[in-house]
Design a protein around this motif. Structure first.
Motif, PDB file in Angstrom:
ATOM      1  N   TRP A 363      46.601  29.752  39.006  1.00 55.95           N
ATOM      2  CA  TRP A 363      46.689  31.012  38.280  1.00 55.95           C
ATOM      3  C   TRP A 363      45.833  31.011  37.019  1.00 55.95           C
ATOM      4  O   TRP A 363      45.131  31.973  36.725  1.00 55.95           O
ATOM      5  CB  TRP A 363      48.152  31.320  37.944  1.00 55.95           C
ATOM      6  N   LEU A 364      45.903  29.913  36.245  1.00 54.22           N
ATOM      7  CA  LEU A 364      45.163  29.892  34.985  1.00 54.22           C
ATOM      8  C   LEU A 364      43.660  29.874  35.219  1.00 54.22           C
ATOM      9  O   LEU A 364      42.902  30.528  34.495  1.00 54.22           O
ATOM     10  CB  LEU A 364      45.593  28.687  34.155  1.00 54.22           C
ATOM     11  N   VAL A 365      43.196  29.141  36.228  1.00 50.43           N
ATOM     12  CA  VAL A 365      41.767  29.145  36.540  1.00 50.43           C
ATOM     13  C   VAL A 365      41.342  30.536  37.013  1.00 50.43           C
ATOM     14  O   VAL A 365      40.254  31.025  36.667  1.00 50.43           O
ATOM     15  CB  VAL A 365      41.433  28.071  37.590  1.00 50.43           C
ATOM     16  N   PHE A 366      42.190  31.194  37.806  1.00 52.96           N
ATOM     17  CA  PHE A 366      41.880  32.568  38.212  1.00 52.96           C
ATOM     18  C   PHE A 366      41.757  33.484  36.997  1.00 52.96           C
ATOM     19  O   PHE A 366      40.830  34.304  36.904  1.00 52.96           O
ATOM     20  CB  PHE A 366      42.971  33.101  39.149  1.00 52.96           C
ATOM     21  N   VAL A 367      42.684  33.376  36.054  1.00 50.42           N
ATOM     22  CA  VAL A 367      42.654  34.225  34.855  1.00 50.42           C
ATOM     23  C   VAL A 367      41.365  33.982  34.063  1.00 50.42           C
ATOM     24  O   VAL A 367      40.705  34.928  33.611  1.00 50.42           O
ATOM     25  CB  VAL A 367      43.895  33.944  33.977  1.00 50.42           C
ATOM     26  N   ILE A 368      40.975  32.701  33.902  1.00 49.16           N
ATOM     27  CA  ILE A 368      39.755  32.382  33.154  1.00 49.16           C
ATOM     28  C   ILE A 368      38.528  32.944  33.867  1.00 49.16           C
ATOM     29  O   ILE A 368      37.670  33.593  33.257  1.00 49.16           O
ATOM     30  CB  ILE A 368      39.633  30.855  32.970  1.00 49.16           C
ATOM     31  N   ALA A 369      38.434  32.695  35.183  1.00 51.26           N
ATOM     32  CA  ALA A 369      37.271  33.167  35.943  1.00 51.26           C
ATOM     33  C   ALA A 369      37.199  34.689  35.941  1.00 51.26           C
ATOM     34  O   ALA A 369      36.118  35.277  35.778  1.00 51.26           O
ATOM     35  CB  ALA A 369      37.333  32.628  37.375  1.00 51.26           C
ATOM     36  N   TYR A 370      38.339  35.355  36.097  1.00 52.47           N
ATOM     37  CA  TYR A 370      38.367  36.820  36.125  1.00 52.47           C
ATOM     38  C   TYR A 370      37.920  37.390  34.777  1.00 52.47           C
ATOM     39  O   TYR A 370      37.146  38.347  34.717  1.00 52.47           O
ATOM     40  CB  TYR A 370      39.775  37.295  36.464  1.00 52.47           C
ATOM     41  N   LEU A 405      44.355  18.686  42.806  1.00 53.23           N
ATOM     42  CA  LEU A 405      44.388  19.850  41.932  1.00 53.23           C
ATOM     43  C   LEU A 405      43.006  20.511  41.804  1.00 53.23           C
ATOM     44  O   LEU A 405      42.911  21.678  41.445  1.00 53.23           O
ATOM     45  CB  LEU A 405      44.905  19.459  40.541  1.00 53.23           C
ATOM     46  N   LEU A 406      41.949  19.765  42.107  1.00 56.56           N
ATOM     47  CA  LEU A 406      40.623  20.370  42.090  1.00 56.56           C
ATOM     48  C   LEU A 406      40.513  21.461  43.148  1.00 56.56           C
ATOM     49  O   LEU A 406      39.804  22.457  42.957  1.00 56.56           O
ATOM     50  CB  LEU A 406      39.548  19.302  42.322  1.00 56.56           C
ATOM     51  N   TYR A 407      41.202  21.285  44.274  1.00 60.28           N
ATOM     52  CA  TYR A 407      41.195  22.317  45.307  1.00 60.28           C
ATOM     53  C   TYR A 407      41.881  23.583  44.801  1.00 60.28           C
ATOM     54  O   TYR A 407      41.458  24.697  45.099  1.00 60.28           O
ATOM     55  CB  TYR A 407      41.887  21.811  46.568  1.00 60.28           C
ATOM     56  N   TYR A 408      42.942  23.410  44.022  1.00 59.81           N
ATOM     57  CA  TYR A 408      43.651  24.567  43.483  1.00 59.81           C
ATOM     58  C   TYR A 408      42.784  25.295  42.449  1.00 59.81           C
ATOM     59  O   TYR A 408      42.775  26.524  42.393  1.00 59.81           O
ATOM     60  CB  TYR A 408      44.977  24.115  42.857  1.00 59.81           C
ATOM     61  N   ALA A 409      42.065  24.512  41.623  1.00 54.74           N
ATOM     62  CA  ALA A 409      41.157  25.131  40.654  1.00 54.74           C
ATOM     63  C   ALA A 409      40.043  25.890  41.374  1.00 54.74           C
ATOM     64  O   ALA A 409      39.699  27.023  40.999  1.00 54.74           O
ATOM     65  CB  ALA A 409      40.563  24.068  39.734  1.00 54.74           C
ATOM     66  N   GLY A 410      39.483  25.293  42.415  1.00 51.36           N
ATOM     67  CA  GLY A 410      38.449  25.980  43.193  1.00 51.36           C
ATOM     68  C   GLY A 410      38.970  27.239  43.843  1.00 51.36           C
ATOM     69  O   GLY A 410      38.259  28.258  43.931  1.00 51.36           O
ATOM     70  N   ALA A 411      40.225  27.206  44.301  1.00 51.90           N
ATOM     71  CA  ALA A 411      40.825  28.396  44.904  1.00 51.90           C
ATOM     72  C   ALA A 411      40.963  29.511  43.879  1.00 51.90           C
ATOM     73  O   ALA A 411      40.773  30.698  44.193  1.00 51.90           O
ATOM     74  CB  ALA A 411      42.180  28.050  45.496  1.00 51.90           C
ATOM     75  N   GLY A 412      41.271  29.168  42.627  1.00 56.40           N
ATOM     76  CA  GLY A 412      41.359  30.189  41.579  1.00 56.40           C
ATOM     77  C   GLY A 412      40.034  30.885  41.348  1.00 56.40           C
ATOM     78  O   GLY A 412      39.979  32.103  41.198  1.00 56.40           O
ATOM     79  N   VAL A 413      38.941  30.109  41.344  1.00 51.87           N
ATOM     80  CA  VAL A 413      37.608  30.699  41.192  1.00 51.87           C
ATOM     81  C   VAL A 413      37.273  31.581  42.395  1.00 51.87           C
ATOM     82  O   VAL A 413      36.735  32.687  42.255  1.00 51.87           O
ATOM     83  CB  VAL A 413      36.551  29.590  41.020  1.00 51.87           C
ATOM     84  N   ALA A 414      37.618  31.098  43.598  1.00 52.22           N
ATOM     85  CA  ALA A 414      37.316  31.862  44.809  1.00 52.22           C
ATOM     86  C   ALA A 414      38.067  33.189  44.842  1.00 52.22           C
ATOM     87  O   ALA A 414      37.511  34.223  45.212  1.00 52.22           O
ATOM     88  CB  ALA A 414      37.664  31.026  46.047  1.00 52.22           C
ATOM     89  N   VAL A 415      39.319  33.183  44.444  1.00 53.18           N
ATOM     90  CA  VAL A 415      40.113  34.415  44.434  1.00 53.18           C
ATOM     91  C   VAL A 415      39.519  35.406  43.431  1.00 53.18           C
ATOM     92  O   VAL A 415      39.439  36.611  43.699  1.00 53.18           O
ATOM     93  CB  VAL A 415      41.587  34.115  44.110  1.00 53.18           C
ATOM     94  N   SER A 416      39.080  34.910  42.270  1.00 47.63           N
ATOM     95  CA  SER A 416      38.466  35.790  41.275  1.00 47.63           C
ATOM     96  C   SER A 416      37.218  36.454  41.846  1.00 47.63           C
ATOM     97  O   SER A 416      37.020  37.669  41.697  1.00 47.63           O
ATOM     98  CB  SER A 416      38.114  34.989  40.018  1.00 47.63           C
ATOM     99  N   GLY A 417      36.381  35.664  42.517  1.00 46.88           N
ATOM    100  CA  GLY A 417      35.193  36.235  43.128  1.00 46.88           C
ATOM    101  C   GLY A 417      35.523  37.238  44.216  1.00 46.88           C
ATOM    102  O   GLY A 417      34.861  38.275  44.351  1.00 46.88           O
ATOM    103  N   TYR A 418      36.577  36.958  44.977  1.00 43.64           N
ATOM    104  CA  TYR A 418      36.961  37.848  46.074  1.00 43.64           C
ATOM    105  C   TYR A 418      37.412  39.218  45.551  1.00 43.64           C
ATOM    106  O   TYR A 418      36.938  40.252  46.012  1.00 43.64           O
ATOM    107  CB  TYR A 418      38.083  37.206  46.888  1.00 43.64           C
TER     108      TYR A 418
END
Length: 432
Positions: A363-370, A405-418
């Protein structure tokens, strides 16, 4: 030497400003070329030069060369003077010599800073005449945002977004040596074409800037629905639990500032930002009262320790977007949180992590990327809060974080891009 200075200045500019360059590929790496742009600020020669991998020799106002330190410095970087009050034939010959040597020449057809947001009504035809005489292409350059970053009469620049657009080159036609009248007509036509090319990108940017400036100058909002929250919490808390300065003081300060903003403060960008920050500040200030009221005495110390505070940072970073964004960006933000939760379940099946931090990291990586992609009004606060939470969470975690946890961070970036790229007709279509 010049390349090293460019790297250093470029790095400093990216700290102070949000820089966006497009069309750099239109500037040839070799051969004679003229870069001609609008001139909204003192920063323009540097802004044009930074991403270009060759030396640009600028035609500069002659009075700049009489200023101690500045004159020798700009001469060292290849600039040469021009008298803007008359047709300076000596400067024209020197500029033509630069082009005949196969170098790049920088020139501002306005012959001075723009008096208004758009280009000056009267443009000098020197750039067009040089292009016809050399002959060589002209690359029009549109600079937007620099006027707001460093307005006329201000000593220091402000942190603003600046965009620089390099347009496809304009190739002047060849003219006969004796066709002076035709030469003047072609120079005038090329100058007007240069203006239209620059303003085609400049005017939409000016409209956006004018709309943003109008928003900042609008009268202060009346109390919005969520801004009543501190008042209702205070009245309810004092009514049920008795008087408490820990709740009353932050609430009085909050309401006092909001009313001061509505009644007294002149409206500008800073006051709008501070108004949006008032509620998160109140939440942080009232936190000790909430712990003393709702948490058992034997557990209060744990809630006032650092891990509890960083949990508050996480919540603020997740909820704060509702104070800054548009309706459609909010829809995409909520959609991203929901998709992140579904992705979490999928990751827990194929790449489970044992630390229990997967949801927080995703969630936090998604928030940062978004926030970095959307660049909303308060995106630096959201990024700083979320990143601080992640760092402190890692710092206070008793166990080492697994590599999963790197996979979870990558997923946050991917969701933001999506959610940024994919358009959903139900909401995004109406906001287009």
């Amino acid at each position: 030497m010049l390349w090293i200075l460019k790297v250093i200045v470029h790095a400093l500019f990216r700290v102070v400003f949000t820089l966006e360059y497009t069309g750099v590929e239109h500037v040839p790496l070799t051969g004679a070329v003229i870069l001609a742009g609008n001139h909204p600020s003192y920063l323009d020669p540097v802004l044009i030069s930074l991403p270009i991998r060759r030396r640009i020799r600028f035609v500069a106002w002659d009075r700049l060369f009489t200023i101690p330190l500045l004159g020798p410095l700009i001469r060292f970087f290849g600039a040469f003077p021009v008298d803007t009050t008359r047709r300076d034939q000596q400067a024209f010959v020197q500029a033509l010599r630069v082009l005949q040597d196969g170098d790049a020449l920088g020139i501002f057809p306005e012959a001075g800073l723009s008096k208004e947001a758009r280009m000056n009504a009267l443009l000098k035809s020197g750039a067009a005449r040089l292009a016809l005489a050399a002959p060589c292409p002209i690359v029009p350059v549109t600079i937007a945002g620099a006027r707001a970053a460093w307005p006329r009469g201000q000593w220091l620049p402000l942190p603003r977004k600046i965009t620089v657009k390099y347009h496809p080159p304009l190739h002047p036609p060849r003219v006969a040596a004796d066709g002076l009248a035709e030469d003047r007509e072609l120079a005038q036509a090329l100058t007007e074409q240069l203006r239209k090319t620059i303003e085609r990108r400049l005017l939409p940017a000016l409209k956006v800037g004018a709309k943003r400036a109008e928003l900042h100058r609008r009268p202060a909002w009346a109390l919005r629905a969520y801004e009543y929250l501190p008042l209702w919490v205070c009245l309810t808390g004092l009514g049920l639990g008795g008087w408490s300065w820990a709740l009353a003081l932050p609430t009085l300060a909050y309401l006092g500032y909001v009313l001061l903003d509505i009644w007294v403060l002149p409206q500008q960008r800073l006051t709008k930002v501070l108004r949006d920050l008032a509620l998160p500040v109140w939440l942080a200030a009232a936190y000790p009262w909430a712990v003393a009221t709702f948490v058992a005495p034997e557990l209060q110390a744990r809630f006032l320790q650092a891990p509890a505070w960083i949990l508050g940072l996480m919540l603020a970073s997740l909820l704060f977007p509702f104070h800054w964004t548009s309706y459609y960006d909010t829809q995409r933000f909520l959609r991203g949180l929901g998709i992140s939760y579904l992705v979490l379940w999928w990751l827990e099946v194929i790449r489970p992590e044992g630390a229990g931090h997967g949801l927080q990291v995703l969630w936090l990586v998604f928030v940062i990327a978004y926030a970095l992609v959307i660049r909303h009004r308060h995106w630096p606060f959201v990024v700083a809060g979320s990143a601080t939470y992640l760092v402190l969470l890692w710092r206070f975690s008793p166990e080492r974080w697994p590599v999963e946890l790197l996979y979870y961070a990558g997923a946050g970036v991917a969701v933001s891009g999506y959610v940024y790229v994919v358009k959903f007709t139900a909401h995004d279509g109406r906001g287009a």
